[in-house]
Design an enzyme around this catalytic site. Structure first.
Site, PDB file in Angstrom:
ATOM      1  N   SER A   1       0.831  -1.204   0.000  1.00 32.36           N
ATOM      2  CA  SER A   1       0.000   0.000   0.000  1.00 32.36           C
ATOM      3  C   SER A   1       0.871   1.262   0.000  1.00 32.36           C
ATOM      4  O   SER A   1       1.546   1.527  -0.982  1.00 32.36           O
ATOM      5  CB  SER A   1      -0.981  -0.064   1.177  1.00 32.36           C
ATOM      6  OG  SER A   1      -2.035   0.839   1.018  1.00 32.36           O
TER       7      SER A   1
ATOM      8  N   ASP B   1     -10.338  -5.723  -3.265  1.00 37.55           N
ATOM      9  CA  ASP B   1      -9.699  -4.749  -2.372  1.00 37.55           C
ATOM     10  C   ASP B   1     -10.703  -3.646  -2.039  1.00 37.55           C
ATOM     11  O   ASP B   1     -11.204  -2.976  -2.934  1.00 37.55           O
ATOM     12  CB  ASP B   1      -8.464  -4.150  -3.046  1.00 37.55           C
ATOM     13  CG  ASP B   1      -7.610  -3.310  -2.116  1.00 37.55           C
ATOM     14  OD1 ASP B   1      -8.174  -2.523  -1.324  1.00 37.55           O
ATOM     15  OD2 ASP B   1      -6.379  -3.428  -2.189  1.00 37.55           O
TER      16      ASP B   1
ATOM     17  N   HIS C   1      -7.336  -6.206   1.083  1.00 39.01           N
ATOM     18  CA  HIS C   1      -6.189  -5.299   1.005  1.00 39.01           C
ATOM     19  C   HIS C   1      -4.927  -6.001   1.525  1.00 39.01           C
ATOM     20  O   HIS C   1      -4.038  -5.384   2.076  1.00 39.01           O
ATOM     21  CB  HIS C   1      -6.486  -4.011   1.780  1.00 39.01           C
ATOM     22  CG  HIS C   1      -5.618  -2.853   1.406  1.00 39.01           C
ATOM     23  ND1 HIS C   1      -5.575  -2.313   0.138  1.00 39.01           N
ATOM     24  CD2 HIS C   1      -4.751  -2.117   2.149  1.00 39.01           C
ATOM     25  CE1 HIS C   1      -4.731  -1.290   0.124  1.00 39.01           C
ATOM     26  NE2 HIS C   1      -4.209  -1.160   1.325  1.00 39.01           N
TER      27      HIS C   1
END
Length: 192
Positions: A73, A136, A163
């Site tokens: 991320s 996600d 995620h």
């Protein structure tokens, strides 16, 4: 500079640490295969602001052309921004994105204040491998596909991974990522 490949693990924001989700598993497994792994919790882990993360990567961890970064991320954002101006061996982008995806925390992170230099990002590393899940909740798969086109990455789409361990999702192992990292290193002619 050393000839040894270093694998740097960078967690995401919102309070993530290097001791969470699948990072301990990946570190343990890679070290068990003889790889040198660097795993630090970055400063400002809640907001994950570029003004703290990029200097920390540059000045404390000091990647070079023998460094592979595995970024989750916001950690992936850090790796991609670093590659705009300095060489890496390659990057693994897990649940990565190139826009703020409509989130205020992301918008204020600083990662999206200037346009991306995709030509430099591609030029400054041998490979970019991207993992993304079709479900996600934070980064739509359309954003991942757009990033894939911009970065010319190898995109590995998965289902049911969310995620990849953030927030309330429990994900303590990630064998697909481990296999991809090992495979990429085995394919690197200078690693043999």
């Amino acid at each position: 500079m050393t000839d040894e490949v270093r694998i740097v693990l960078i967690h995401g924001n919102a309070g993530a640490t290097i001791d969470g989700i699948w990072f301990p598993y990946l570190k343990r497994e890679l070290e068990g295969r003889g790889h040198h792994v660097v795993a630090h919790t970055f400063p400002d882990p809640i907001k994950g602001r570029m003004r703290y993360w990029l200097p920390y990567l540059t000045d404390v961890i000091k990647p070079d052309e023998r460094t592979v970064i595995v970024g989750h991320s916001s950690g992936a954002l850090t790796a991609l921004r670093y590659a705009e101006s300095a060489p890496l061996l390659g990057t693994f982008v897990v649940a990565g994105h190139h826009t703020d995806c409509g989130f205020e925390l992301e918008r204020r992170s600083g990662f999206f204040d200037t346009p991306w230099d995709w030509a430099a990002i591609k030029r400054n590393q041998r490979f970019i491998v991207q993992f993304h899940s079709t479900d996600d909740p934070w980064v739509p798969v359309e954003v991942a596909k757009e990033l894939h086109g911009l970065a010319d990455s190898r995109l590995i789409l998965m289902e049911g991974m969310g995620h990849f361990g953030s927030y309330d999702q429990q994900m303590e192992t990630f064998p697909e990522l481990l296999e991809a990292v090992c495979q990429e290193l085995e394919n690197d002619p200078s690693f043999r």
